[in-house]
Design an enzyme around this catalytic site. Structure first.
Site, PDB file in Angstrom:
ATOM      1  N   ASP A 112       0.847  -1.263   0.106  1.00  0.00           N
ATOM      2  CA  ASP A 112      -0.216   0.019   0.000  1.00  0.00           C
ATOM      3  C   ASP A 112       0.761   1.435   0.004  1.00  0.00           C
ATOM      4  O   ASP A 112       1.856   1.230   0.322  1.00  0.00           O
ATOM      5  CB  ASP A 112      -0.823   0.032   1.365  1.00  0.00           C
ATOM      6  N   HIS A 163      -5.929   3.164  -3.782  1.00  0.00           N
ATOM      7  CA  HIS A 163      -5.963   3.391  -2.323  1.00  0.00           C
ATOM      8  C   HIS A 163      -6.342   4.753  -1.907  1.00  0.00           C
ATOM      9  O   HIS A 163      -5.688   5.299  -1.013  1.00  0.00           O
ATOM     10  CB  HIS A 163      -4.558   2.863  -1.815  1.00  0.00           C
ATOM     11  N   HIS A 167      -5.037   9.429   1.071  1.00  0.00           N
ATOM     12  CA  HIS A 167      -4.820   8.547   2.243  1.00  0.00           C
ATOM     13  C   HIS A 167      -5.642   9.118   3.511  1.00  0.00           C
ATOM     14  O   HIS A 167      -5.133   9.222   4.521  1.00  0.00           O
ATOM     15  CB  HIS A 167      -3.455   8.219   2.598  1.00  0.00           C
ATOM     16  N   HIS A 257       3.830  -2.232   2.908  1.00  0.00           N
ATOM     17  CA  HIS A 257       3.598  -1.021   2.420  1.00  0.00           C
ATOM     18  C   HIS A 257       5.064  -0.769   1.729  1.00  0.00           C
ATOM     19  O   HIS A 257       6.109  -1.228   2.062  1.00  0.00           O
ATOM     20  CB  HIS A 257       3.582   0.022   3.676  1.00  0.00           C
TER      21      HIS A 257
END
Length: 289
Positions: A112, A163, A167, A257
């Site tokens: 991510d 995503h 964020h 990540h």
């Protein structure tokens, strides 16, 4: 069509209508390899703690490049396309998918927050060395500054997912802002790769009804995870490796990540646990739609 080219007579009209009806066929291909989201417990996947550290700041060019989702992206104008090419819109889910089912000893690796030129290339290089495919859930503000990394992901056969743009904590946003976050990111991916994302993941694993509805409008399915490496806390490469190997199981989805902070440990850990997973007989794959 000119007037003198129009068919005359009721019988000719009926023949024409029958011919058109016979050719109007719709082909839908859907190979859903994921476990049904209704089997998940609770209303949402457990929310991961906020990210620590920050990746490269999105500059003015990135902000200028950010686009509000167009009506085409939210409601594809397929009325004028042949029916066989219409995109199948997924149903509105109540929970995200958590893992795969019915695929033997297969697992999914997901990363991510990227792409980040400091860490993503190292992850791609390791995956390429072992001929493995993974999922990259990208943030729009990072993707717009690193289009070459997006192209490299796609060229290697990885799945590029959505995503959000910046964020945020999705449940705290108005529906219009959620649509902006998801739609703008899908547009960047589509503009760069030629196809829009088919999967999305809510930041922090925090979903709500509006995100499921808007994600479906954009043609995306929601995917969470079964194993959180917590690599964002920088616990050490050895700890990340242990968490992955302890959580390895058929159908597992691993969360790591490749941006959002110092991800050197995540890169190092992948080099260590990936060959161990393969030696243990696991097949590293990606879901297909």
């Amino acid at each position: 069509m000119k007037k003198d080219q129009m068919p005359h007579g009721r019988r000719a009209v009926l023949r024409l209508a029958a011919a058109l009806g016979a050719t109007a066929t719709v082909g839908v291909v859907a190979a859903d390899l994921l476990a049904a989201p209704e089997r998940a417990t609770g209303d949402a996947a457990p929310a991961a703690p906020p990210r620590r550290g920050a990746g490269p700041a999105a500059g003015p060019q990135a902000q200028a490049a950010r686009l509000r989702p167009t009506s085409y992206r939210l409601q594809p104008m397929t009325a004028y396309e042949p029916p066989a090419f219409r995109r199948a819109v997924p149903p509105v889910r109540q929970r995200p998918f958590l893992g795969m089912s019915g695929v033997g000893r297969s697992m999914v690796l997901s990363f991510d927050d990227g792409p980040d030129p400091r860490y993503t290339p190292g992850i791609l290089e390791t995956l390429r060395r072992y001929d493995c495919r993974a999922m990259f859930f990208v943030c729009g503000e990072m993707a717009v500054e690193n289009p070459d990394l997006l192209r490299e992901m796609a060229a290697d056969g990885h799945v590029v997912g959505n995503h959000s743009w910046s964020h945020p904590l999705i449940p705290k946003l108005r529906p219009s802002r959620i649509r902006d976050e998801l739609g703008s990111t899908s547009e960047v991916v589509e503009r760069t790769l030629g196809t829009a994302p088919l999967w999305y993941r809510a930041p922090y694993g925090a979903w709500n009804r509006h995100s499921f509805e808007i994600g479906a409008e954009l043609g995306m399915e929601p995917l969470a995870w079964t194993v959180d490496t917590l690599d964002w806390t920088e616990p050490g490469a050895g700890t990340i490796v242990r968490r992955v190997l302890d959580g390895a199981a058929p159908g597992a989805v691993i969360l790591s990540h490749d941006a959002g902070g110092d991800r050197a440990q995540s890169v190092t850990a992948l080099r260590r646990y990936l060959p161990e997973l393969l030696d243990a007989g696991y097949h590293i794959t990606v879901p297909r739609r």
